[in-house]
Design an enzyme around this catalytic site. Structure first.
Site, PDB file in Angstrom:
ATOM      1  CG  ASP A  56      33.609  92.018  14.495  1.00  0.00           C
ATOM      2  OD1 ASP A  56      33.997  92.266  15.656  1.00  0.00           O
ATOM      3  OD2 ASP A  56      32.973  90.994  14.229  1.00  0.00           O
TER       4      ASP A  56
HETATM    5  C1  NOJ Z   1      34.263  89.990  17.522  1.00  0.00           C
HETATM    6  C2  NOJ Z   1      32.845  89.582  17.265  1.00  0.00           C
HETATM    7  O1  NOJ Z   1      32.693  89.145  15.932  1.00  0.00           O
HETATM    8  C3  NOJ Z   1      31.869  90.710  17.520  1.00  0.00           C
HETATM    9  O2  NOJ Z   1      30.555  90.231  17.336  1.00  0.00           O
HETATM   10  C4  NOJ Z   1      32.075  91.271  18.894  1.00  0.00           C
HETATM   11  O3  NOJ Z   1      31.120  92.247  19.188  1.00  0.00           O
HETATM   12  C5  NOJ Z   1      33.490  91.837  18.956  1.00  0.00           C
HETATM   13  N1  NOJ Z   1      34.445  90.760  18.740  1.00  0.00           N
HETATM   14  C6  NOJ Z   1      33.791  92.520  20.279  1.00  0.00           C
HETATM   15  O4  NOJ Z   1      33.896  91.590  21.288  1.00  0.00           O
END
Ligand code: NOJ
Length: 748
Positions: free
Chosen positions: A278
């Protein structure tokens, strides 16, 4: 042709053949990947493991040097084309970029939020919606979506409850798989397909207290029997990638969790796809207090087989050193690169790196909007309908529409709408006005509250005057979109601001009051529920909220949604969920639930000893699986084939569903089971199957379910998956609380 031009041409041809010598469409995929890998320098390999945001200051240079494998958040088709050209035409090996985006519930055509989609209990429709989203995203050059989110949660305070499919493992798995099928289509190489990324692996929805990013303290049995099963379903459906989670799980951050990622996901489940971290979750392991520095974070993530690092810089900075230090081998990097290259080949990016936008259907075309509208209709849940106040009767001549969500084009779209626009949205007020005009109904409107959080009711007197003149009041309450979603958790999930006061004020007049609630989570509103004649829970329905809700209120279609999550009466009841355990002292209907009823100085033992709250009892406001219809249904002739089954047999359940009312409508027939005695105690009910059936009045349908007895198991105290012999109950009904009960036995 001059000599010098000839030499240059030959040199160019030689170079371009060299650069593309790994591309041979007749070669099998592994050979193509291996040939390409053999030509890559270590820096180029590490480059494939790097994902950067579209606005990164060194983006162009890094792409030209082969230092980036994937770019997220660049969706302007001209820009996408430009950076893809840089990668394909300017970098040494011409490896295309993987363009990624959070396409969570639609791209430009915004569908209802995923929690609402689950409330439709319609897998085909959700798959269709994902296809719409994929086609629109792919038309702009996006070939990887960070969805579906299948983080099961039991906590409506958690803002990201909006983004998942509720509290049940079967629903999360089935809807997650439907989205995977919709995104990935028949083949990833189809230009309209995008790679799915079920997330977050794992237990992100178990955040303590519903505070986002927080610690997941989870028992092994809940992890293996509740949280992980949906992931098995999406990988069986062919999901090409997955994403790690921000949280720690029992002390180990998910992004460095080798037992879960390497041992379980890769080695046991044999997942061959790409694992992406993430956003900065690799370097956040240091913030967790699990690593000392970015180098150690890179090591932990690599050891856990995380292939690609999103946004942070641990891999690009430290992987080389880690090889030099002998902490990892180049082969570990090769394995990660191979998985990424393989996905790029599968997506057809080497043959066809550029999106031909003009050849795609237009964004927001009528077909897409119609899917969005049907989804919004099927996901709305009718929670209450006293005296059949809905659908609105033909006798209504004057309506008053009141509330902050009646005309809130931005907020009806919900969370995660990077590419949605409020200008595209049709609001309930717009649609109701149009319908009222057609039917000759006089319609008045008062926003009453500036936003869902406002504490002052504007124009009280004018509102009351119009309510007095009206035949019926349509309230539009709920939450603005900003109140749910990532890091948007709430400690208080009551209708915010002065919304309850608004209901109380309007109700004093005595006219029928219908509330439509637009929200990203279950909100609590017990205090005013008795004052509402009908409640339609529409969630955040997306672009087509207006036409969908107007049709529902006027009875053009009947509501058919069912709750994918338990609605508490009060925030203090959380966690409250349908598949709980019995306990040794189960609560009963004799339980207290009003402090005032307890006699003063009552002796300690006089008010019973069961598991409940003295002030709120044990029951939810609305149970899982619940939802009313304008029609009525009868479930009869419930049968199971054979009452003794061996493990591996199919449990065949049948029933007759009859529409006994006077509206065409759909009902969701649900099957639950309970194992009476187990080597580990079993939940009181577990959803095993469901079917949504549309019937005309007086029509019946024979419904058949085939449940694999292998799926009735759980992890025993030795953490082996077992289906245990013994007695089971089975219910066939239309909510988790109403069903016809039969029994069967599993024998050795
Ligand atoms: C953080 C989020 O937790 C995740 O789900 C997302 O895909 C990413 N940012 C990218 O935006």
């Amino acid at each position: 042709m001059s000599k010098i031009v000839k030499v240059l041409l030959l040199a160019f041809l030689a170079f371009s053949q060299m650069a593309c010598s790994y591309i041979n469409s007749t070669d099998n995929l592994d050979n193509q990947v291996d040939k390409l890998l053999a030509q890559m320098t270590l820096d180029e390999k590490i480059g494939q493991l790097v994902q950067k945001n579209g606005d990164h200051p060194n983006l162009d240079k890094m792409i030209e040097e082969g230092g980036i494998g994937s770019v997220l958040n660049q969706v302007n088709p001209d820009e996408v084309l430009r950076i893809q050209r840089l990668a394909v035409e300017e970098s040494r090996l011409g490896i295309p970029l993987l363009i990624a985006r959070d396409v969570i519930h639609g791209f430009r055509t915004i569908l209802p939020i995923p929690l609402a989609q689950a409330a439709s209990w319609n897998l085909t429709l959700v798959e269709e919606g994902a296809r719409v989203a994929a086609t629109e995203a792919a038309s702009q050059g996006v070939r990887w979506s960070f969805a579906p989110m299948i983080d099961l949660t039991r906590d409506p305070r958690w803002g990201r409850i909006a983004e998942g499919f509720g509290e049940d493992p079967l629903l999360n798995g089935e809807f997650g798989a439907a989205v995977v099928r919709g995104f990935q289509g028949d083949s990833l190489s189809n230009p309209t397909s995008i790679a799915a990324c079920p997330k977050h692996f794992a237990a992100y929805g178990w955040a303590e207290g519903g505070r986002d990013y927080n610690t997941a303290n989870i028992s092994e049995s809940d992890l293996y029997d509740i949280v992980l099963p949906p992931f098995i379903k999406v990988f069986e459906a062919g999901a090409a990638t997955t994403m790690t989670a921000f949280n720690e799980i029992n002390g180990i951050p998910a992004t460095g969790h080798a037992p879960l990622l390497r041992d379980l996901l890769r080695n046991k489940w044999n997942f061959q796809g790409v694992v992406v971290s993430d956003w900065e979750s690799v370097t956040q392991m240091e913030v967790h207090g699990y690593t000392q520095n970015p180098k150690q974070s890179a090591l932990k993530a690599m050891q856990a087989t995380v292939d690609m690092e999103m946004a942070s810089t641990a891999y690009e900075t430290h992987l080389k050193e880690l090889i030099a230090d002998g902490k990892i081998e180049e082969k570990d990097i090769d394995d990660a690169v191979k998985r990424i290259l393989r996905l790029k080949f599968e997506l057809g990016l080497f043959d066809n790196p550029y999106a031909h936008t003009a050849e795609f259907p237009e964004l927001l075309n009528p077909k897409h909007l119609n899917v969005a509208k049907t989804m919004a209709q099927e996901s709305a849940v009718l929670l209450k309908n006293s005296n059949r106040v809905l659908p609105l009767s033909d006798d209504i001549k004057t309506l008053v529409v009141i509330g902050p969500l009646a005309d809130a084009p931005h907020d009806q779209l919900g969370t995660w709408i990077f590419d949605g626009r409020k200008e595209d949205a049709i609001t309930p007020l717009q649609s109701l006005k149009a319908m009222a005009k057609e039917k000759g109904i006089e319609l008045k409107y008062h926003r009453a509250l500036e936003t869902s959080r406002s504490k002052n009711i504007i124009g009280k007197q004018a509102i009351l005057n119009d309510v007095r003149r009206a035949d019926l009041v349509l309230l539009f309450l709920g939450e603005e979109s900003i109140l749910s979603g990532e890091s948007h958790s709430l400690a208080n999930i009551d209708l915010q601001g002065a919304q309850m006061e608004l209901v109380e004020m309007v109700a004093t007049v005595g006219k029928p009051v219908v509330a439509t609630i637009l929200a990203g989570r279950p909100v609590t509103f017990e205090r005013v529920e008795p004052m509402l004649d009908a409640v339609l829970y529409a969630w955040h329905p997306g672009t087509m909220a207006g036409p969908a809700i107007a049709d529902l209120l006027f009875g053009v279609v009947s509501p058919s949604g069912k709750l994918p999550v338990t609605f508490p009466r009060h925030v203090g009841q959380i966690p409250i969920y349908y598949n709980h355990k019995r306990t040794g002292k189960p609560a009963s209907n004799q339980t207290w639930e009003r402090l005032d009823d307890i006699p003063v100085e009552a002796p300690q033992l006089s008010i019973g000893n069961t598991s409940h709250y003295l002030d709120y009892g044990f029951e939810p406001m609305y149970p899982f699986g619940y939802g009313l219809s304008y029609s009525s249904f009868q479930i009869s002739e419930v049968k199971i084939e054979g009452s003794k089954l061996s493990v591996g047999d199919k449990l065949i359940v049948s029933a007759l569903l009859t529409n006994t009312g006077d509206h065409e409508a759909a009902e969701v027939v649900q099957v639950y089971t309970h194992q009476l005695v187990g080597s580990r105690t079993r939940p009181v009910k577990e959803l095993r199957a469901f079917q949504k059936v549309l019937l005309s009045p007086d029509d019946s349908a024979h419904i058949k379910f085939s449940i694999n007895t292998n799926d009735l198991g759980f992890h025993n105290p030795a953490m082996e998956y077992v289906v245990e012999p013994g007695q089971y109950h089975i219910w066939v009904g239309n909510s988790s609380e109403h069903g016809i009960q039969l029994s069967f036995e599993i024998i050795n």
